[in-house]
Design a protein around this motif. Structure first.
Motif, PDB file in Angstrom:
ATOM      1  N   PRO A  82     109.868 -18.052 -31.980  1.00 37.72           N
ATOM      2  CA  PRO A  82     110.800 -17.821 -33.092  1.00 37.72           C
ATOM      3  C   PRO A  82     110.707 -16.363 -33.542  1.00 37.72           C
ATOM      4  CG  PRO A  82     108.978 -19.222 -33.785  1.00 37.72           C
ATOM      5  CD  PRO A  82     108.815 -19.000 -32.320  1.00 37.72           C
ATOM      6  N   PRO A  83     111.828 -15.784 -33.954  1.00 35.02           N
ATOM      7  CA  PRO A  83     111.810 -14.382 -34.351  1.00 35.02           C
ATOM      8  C   PRO A  83     111.257 -14.182 -35.761  1.00 35.02           C
ATOM      9  CG  PRO A  83     113.982 -15.260 -34.700  1.00 35.02           C
ATOM     10  CD  PRO A  83     113.176 -16.356 -34.034  1.00 35.02           C
ATOM     11  N   GLN A  84     110.831 -12.958 -36.014  1.00 34.63           N
ATOM     12  CA  GLN A  84     110.558 -12.522 -37.379  1.00 34.63           C
ATOM     13  C   GLN A  84     111.904 -12.039 -37.903  1.00 34.63           C
ATOM     14  OE1 GLN A  84     107.713  -9.420 -36.764  1.00 34.63           O
ATOM     15  NE2 GLN A  84     106.002 -10.821 -36.486  1.00 34.63           N
ATOM     16  N   VAL A  85     112.358 -12.578 -39.014  1.00 34.68           N
ATOM     17  CA  VAL A  85     113.682 -12.254 -39.545  1.00 34.68           C
ATOM     18  C   VAL A  85     113.537 -11.559 -40.891  1.00 34.68           C
ATOM     19  CG1 VAL A  85     115.912 -13.175 -40.266  1.00 34.68           C
ATOM     20  CG2 VAL A  85     114.673 -14.257 -38.382  1.00 34.68           C
ATOM     21  N   MET A  86     114.211 -10.439 -41.017  1.00 35.87           N
ATOM     22  CA  MET A  86     114.255  -9.701 -42.274  1.00 35.87           C
ATOM     23  C   MET A  86     115.712  -9.392 -42.563  1.00 35.87           C
ATOM     24  SD  MET A  86     111.346  -7.172 -40.928  1.00 35.87           S
ATOM     25  CE  MET A  86     111.708  -7.726 -39.276  1.00 35.87           C
TER      26      MET A  86
END
Length: 94
Positions: A82-86
């Motif tokens: 899963p991505p790191q989302v900002m």
């Protein structure tokens, strides 16, 4: 302006991921109201980063939702983590 940044680690094939994003995901981003720009970056060592830029927060949030769906449906084997989302308001730009 608002931007959403997603960082993917453990990418198994950066070239194929780039091809699929360019051919399948970029057209989806262009359909989101308020679309301004999209970038898919190969950061090396199995890391890829996407940046979506929109006129408003709703567009940035929509891009995060569409990205999750697109990865699940088309890139799960290439982007296994899963991505790191900002996301947030752009406060400076050039």
């Amino acid at each position: 302006m608002y931007a959403a940044v997603r960082r993917y680690e453990g990418v198994t094939d950066a070239v194929e991921a780039g091809r699929l994003v360019n051919e399948g995901f970029v057209p989806l981003m262009r359909q989101v109201p308020g679309f301004l720009a999209y970038y898919w970056v190969d950061a090396g060592n199995g890391v890829m980063v996407s940046t979506s830029v929109f006129q408003d927060q709703a567009g940035a949030e929509e891009s995060v939702s569409r990205a999750a769906d697109f990865v699940r449906d088309n890139l799960a084997s290439l982007l296994p983590n899963p991505p790191q989302v900002m996301a947030g308001e752009v406060v400076a730009s050039a």
